[in-house]
Design an enzyme around this catalytic site. Structure first.
Site, PDB file in Angstrom:
ATOM      1  N   ASN A 151      -3.578  -1.337   5.932  1.00 43.44           N
ATOM      2  CA  ASN A 151      -2.959  -2.132   4.860  1.00 43.44           C
ATOM      3  C   ASN A 151      -3.466  -3.563   4.979  1.00 43.44           C
ATOM      4  O   ASN A 151      -3.787  -4.026   6.078  1.00 43.44           O
ATOM      5  CB  ASN A 151      -1.430  -2.103   5.037  1.00 43.44           C
ATOM      6  CG  ASN A 151      -0.711  -2.938   3.995  1.00 43.44           C
ATOM      7  OD1 ASN A 151      -0.989  -2.826   2.794  1.00 43.44           O
ATOM      8  ND2 ASN A 151       0.208  -3.792   4.427  1.00 43.44           N
ATOM      9  N   HIS A 159      -2.239  -7.462   4.384  1.00 42.54           N
ATOM     10  CA  HIS A 159      -1.050  -8.288   4.163  1.00 42.54           C
ATOM     11  C   HIS A 159      -1.487  -9.746   4.030  1.00 42.54           C
ATOM     12  O   HIS A 159      -2.313 -10.210   4.823  1.00 42.54           O
ATOM     13  CB  HIS A 159      -0.066  -8.122   5.335  1.00 42.54           C
ATOM     14  CG  HIS A 159       1.199  -8.877   5.123  1.00 42.54           C
ATOM     15  ND1 HIS A 159       2.190  -8.435   4.274  1.00 42.54           N
ATOM     16  CD2 HIS A 159       1.616 -10.081   5.603  1.00 42.54           C
ATOM     17  CE1 HIS A 159       3.176  -9.327   4.256  1.00 42.54           C
ATOM     18  NE2 HIS A 159       2.846 -10.334   5.056  1.00 42.54           N
ATOM     19  N   ASP A 203       4.788  -3.370   7.729  1.00 40.45           N
ATOM     20  CA  ASP A 203       4.022  -4.461   8.351  1.00 40.45           C
ATOM     21  C   ASP A 203       4.152  -4.555   9.868  1.00 40.45           C
ATOM     22  O   ASP A 203       4.045  -5.650  10.431  1.00 40.45           O
ATOM     23  CB  ASP A 203       4.427  -5.820   7.727  1.00 40.45           C
ATOM     24  CG  ASP A 203       4.177  -5.863   6.231  1.00 40.45           C
ATOM     25  OD1 ASP A 203       3.258  -5.177   5.763  1.00 40.45           O
ATOM     26  OD2 ASP A 203       4.904  -6.599   5.537  1.00 40.45           O
TER      27      ASP A 203
HETATM   28  C1  GRF Z   1      -2.619  -9.024  -2.168  1.00 39.88           C
HETATM   29  O1  GRF Z   1      -2.338 -10.356  -1.855  1.00 39.88           O
HETATM   30  C2  GRF Z   1      -2.229  -8.120  -1.030  1.00 39.88           C
HETATM   31  O2  GRF Z   1      -2.410  -8.669   0.222  1.00 39.88           O
HETATM   32  C3  GRF Z   1      -0.762  -7.952  -1.268  1.00 39.88           C
HETATM   33  O3  GRF Z   1      -0.616  -7.883  -2.665  1.00 39.88           O
HETATM   34  C4  GRF Z   1      -1.725  -8.533  -3.297  1.00 39.88           C
HETATM   35  C5  GRF Z   1      -2.364  -7.485  -4.141  1.00 39.88           C
HETATM   36  O4  GRF Z   1      -3.433  -7.941  -4.854  1.00 39.88           O
HETATM   37  N1  GRF Z   1      -0.256  -6.840  -0.510  1.00 39.88           N
HETATM   38  P1  GRF Z   1      -4.407  -6.927  -5.600  1.00 39.88           P
HETATM   39  O5  GRF Z   1      -3.565  -5.887  -6.333  1.00 39.88           O
HETATM   40  O6  GRF Z   1      -5.317  -6.312  -4.592  1.00 39.88           O
HETATM   41  O7  GRF Z   1      -5.124  -7.787  -6.578  1.00 39.88           O
END
Ligand code: GRF
Length: 213
Positions: A108, A110, A151
């Site tokens: 994932n 974050h 997380d």
């Molecule tokens: C990113 O900042 C990711 O880290 C978080 O949500 C946002 C998603 O952005 N979990 P995207 O959909 O990849 O544009």
């Protein structure tokens, strides 16, 4: 094309998914997106996948029993012969049974330096608001292994960005997102090259202090 097949899970815009696909198309990431799975039928990222001819699937809603979601995901991973599952802006929890079936093969991204500013409810703008409210001088992005709780899996890669005094949640989010778009493809590349070795909470990726000769 590489045989390293990944499933990318999204919930919205999908810019991290697009960053991975762009690296693949430019030839700098030896992997193949075998399918995109969205938690929402109206996720904007789905249109980009369809334009590229990447198969898309929409997950059963969160009101559905967990077993149904588990079966759906495991069948999709099998059908597309997936080697790694990449959560890219995916806002639903992965059922424990899926994590157990796929140990150390789900990652994932974050938008902060875990373990700070993570956990349930910490997503999107809220993360950057919390970083600014705390007065942090740095933030960043974390790619981590997925465990059954939000997380909490061990980090695979982390990268910092500065926090400026005139930052807003939006300016900080933009700076972190740029790093995310580099870091997530880098992590996929490490898995694709077989360089990732997990030992407890330590994820070895071949990064060492000494220059290898
Ligand atoms: C990113 O900042 C990711 O880290 C978080 O949500 C946002 C998603 O952005 N979990 P995207 O959909 O990849 O544009």
């Amino acid at each position: 094309m590489s045989d390293f097949a990944i499933a990318v899970l999204i919930s919205g815009r999908g810019s991290n998914f697009i960053a991975i696909q762009q690296r693949i198309e430019e030839g700098s990431l030896p992997a193949r997106i075998a399918c995109v799975i969205s938690s929402r039928a109206d996720a904007p990222g789905l249109a980009y996948a369809t334009e590229r001819g990447i198969p898309t699937l929409v997950m059963p809603g969160k009101e559905q029993p967990e077993e149904k979601i588990t079966t759906f995901l495991l069948e999709a991973f099998r059908k597309y012969d997936v080697a790694l599952v990449v959560l890219a802006g995916f806002l639903r929890k992965i059922p424990r049974a899926v994590v157990e079936e796929w140990p150390d093969r789900i990652i994932n991204i974050h938008p902060a330096l875990l373990p700070s500013f993570g956990g349930k409810g910490m997503y999107g703008r809220r993360v950057h608001e919390a970083v600014l409210a705390y007065g942090c001088k740095v933030s960043g992005a974390t790619v981590h292994l997925v465990s059954a709780d939000y997380d909490t899996g061990p980090p695979v890669l982390q990268r910092c960005v500065p926090v400026y005094e005139d930052d807003t949640p939006e300016t900080l989010a933009g700076r972190v997102l740029q790093v995310e778009h580099a870091l997530l493809p880098e992590a996929v590349a490490l898995f694709a090259s077989g360089q990732v070795v997990v030992s407890g909470r330590t994820v070895r990726t071949g990064a060492t202090k000494l220059t290898q000769s």
